[in-house]
Design an enzyme around this catalytic site. Structure first.
Site, mmCIF file in Angstrom:
data_model
loop_
_atom_site.group_PDB
_atom_site.id
_atom_site.type_symbol
_atom_site.label_atom_id
_atom_site.label_comp_id
_atom_site.label_asym_id
_atom_site.label_seq_id
_atom_site.Cartn_x
_atom_site.Cartn_y
_atom_site.Cartn_z
ATOM 1 N N ASP A 7 0.865 -1.166 0.000
ATOM 2 C CA ASP A 7 0.000 0.000 0.000
ATOM 3 C C ASP A 7 0.906 1.221 0.000
ATOM 4 O O ASP A 7 2.132 1.105 -0.147
ATOM 5 C CB ASP A 7 -0.977 -0.022 1.184
ATOM 6 C CG ASP A 7 -0.289 0.118 2.547
ATOM 7 O OD1 ASP A 7 0.958 0.183 2.614
ATOM 8 O OD2 ASP A 7 -1.017 0.151 3.556
ATOM 9 N N CYS A 65 2.927 -3.353 4.104
ATOM 10 C CA CYS A 65 2.014 -2.274 4.486
ATOM 11 C C CYS A 65 2.593 -1.653 5.751
ATOM 12 O O CYS A 65 3.762 -1.888 6.067
ATOM 13 C CB CYS A 65 0.574 -2.763 4.657
ATOM 14 S SG CYS A 65 0.240 -3.842 6.057
ATOM 15 N N THR A 67 2.078 -2.266 8.977
ATOM 16 C CA THR A 67 2.467 -3.265 9.972
ATOM 17 C C THR A 67 2.725 -4.642 9.381
ATOM 18 O O THR A 67 3.322 -5.488 10.023
ATOM 19 C CB THR A 67 1.363 -3.437 11.037
ATOM 20 O OG1 THR A 67 0.190 -3.952 10.383
ATOM 21 C CG2 THR A 67 1.070 -2.135 11.746
ATOM 22 N N GLY A 68 2.232 -4.893 8.188
ATOM 23 C CA GLY A 68 2.303 -6.215 7.573
ATOM 24 C C GLY A 68 1.092 -7.071 7.909
ATOM 25 O O GLY A 68 0.812 -8.050 7.220
ATOM 26 N N GLY A 70 -2.423 -6.323 8.124
ATOM 27 C CA GLY A 70 -3.620 -6.219 7.293
ATOM 28 C C GLY A 70 -3.447 -6.823 5.916
ATOM 29 O O GLY A 70 -4.313 -7.566 5.429
ATOM 30 N N HIS A 98 8.232 -25.007 8.222
ATOM 31 C CA HIS A 98 7.124 -25.732 8.839
ATOM 32 C C HIS A 98 5.795 -25.572 8.105
ATOM 33 O O HIS A 98 4.974 -26.491 8.122
ATOM 34 C CB HIS A 98 6.920 -25.275 10.279
ATOM 35 C CG HIS A 98 8.058 -25.634 11.172
ATOM 36 N ND1 HIS A 98 7.993 -25.462 12.536
ATOM 37 C CD2 HIS A 98 9.299 -26.136 10.923
ATOM 38 C CE1 HIS A 98 9.132 -25.845 13.085
ATOM 39 N NE2 HIS A 98 9.943 -26.254 12.118
ATOM 40 N N ASN A 99 5.544 -24.407 7.522
ATOM 41 C CA ASN A 99 4.233 -24.117 6.939
ATOM 42 C C ASN A 99 4.232 -24.041 5.420
ATOM 43 O O ASN A 99 3.187 -23.797 4.827
ATOM 44 C CB ASN A 99 3.682 -22.795 7.496
ATOM 45 C CG ASN A 99 3.688 -22.751 9.002
ATOM 46 O OD1 ASN A 99 4.371 -21.919 9.595
ATOM 47 N ND2 ASN A 99 2.958 -23.645 9.630
ATOM 48 N N HIS A 134 4.166 -31.680 9.429
ATOM 49 C CA HIS A 134 3.902 -30.367 8.841
ATOM 50 C C HIS A 134 2.889 -30.466 7.704
ATOM 51 O O HIS A 134 2.032 -29.584 7.548
ATOM 52 C CB HIS A 134 5.192 -29.715 8.366
ATOM 53 C CG HIS A 134 6.167 -29.461 9.476
ATOM 54 N ND1 HIS A 134 5.831 -28.837 10.651
ATOM 55 C CD2 HIS A 134 7.481 -29.761 9.575
ATOM 56 C CE1 HIS A 134 6.883 -28.766 11.436
ATOM 57 N NE2 HIS A 134 7.911 -29.327 10.807
#
Length: 146
Positions: A7, A65, A67-68, A70, A98-99, A134
């Site tokens: 943004d 953005c 804060t990261g 949103g 892991h994800n 995982h």
């Protein structure tokens, strides 16, 4: 390919990151926004980048953005997207390992350029472990039965 989006609050950091990773020979695509002065909707750009990543298996996305938080929430609404918000390299590494995260979000009001480079480098250089535990957790995240 690395798809970048931000943004207006994240525009400056995004531009610096694209320049840095392009110099390293990484293929980068700027999804927008293309202004740091005109207010815009972070969710729109997060979703655009997430759509590009979802359509291109093996691609990654970097979102910025204020804060990261949103922009990562917006990206995570798309099927096949696992976007983590990180403010240090350990989270970036672990979310890949892991994800099997395919996107990462940063806060321009939280991290500076050098830390942002370290976070994204850790994210891009860490492979998914492929461990069965995982894989089961990813299935749960995606709403599939394990």
């Amino acid at each position: 390919m690395i798809y970048f989006a931000s943004d207006h609050a994240g525009y400056g950091l995004k531009q610096e990151l694209i320049a840095f990773f392009s110099l390293l020979g990484k293929a980068c695509s700027d999804i927008g926004t293309h202004s740091g002065t005109e207010s815009c909707n972070y969710a729109e750009y997060g979703r655009r980048a997430a759509a590009a990543v979802a359509e291109n298996p093996g691609a990654f996305g970097v979102l910025v953005c204020g804060t990261g938080a949103g922009i990562s929430m917006a990206a995570n609404k798309l099927k096949g997207i696992r976007c983590a918000c990180a403010s240090e390299p350990s989270t970036a590494r672990l979310t890949r390992e892991h994800n099997d995260a395919n996107m990462i979000a940063l806060g321009a009001r939280i991290v500076g350029i050098e830390l942002a480079k370290d976070i994204i480098t850790a994210f891009l250089e860490t492979p998914f472990s492929g461990d069965e535990r995982h894989l089961g957790r990813i299935s749960t995240i995606e709403g599939r039965e394990t």
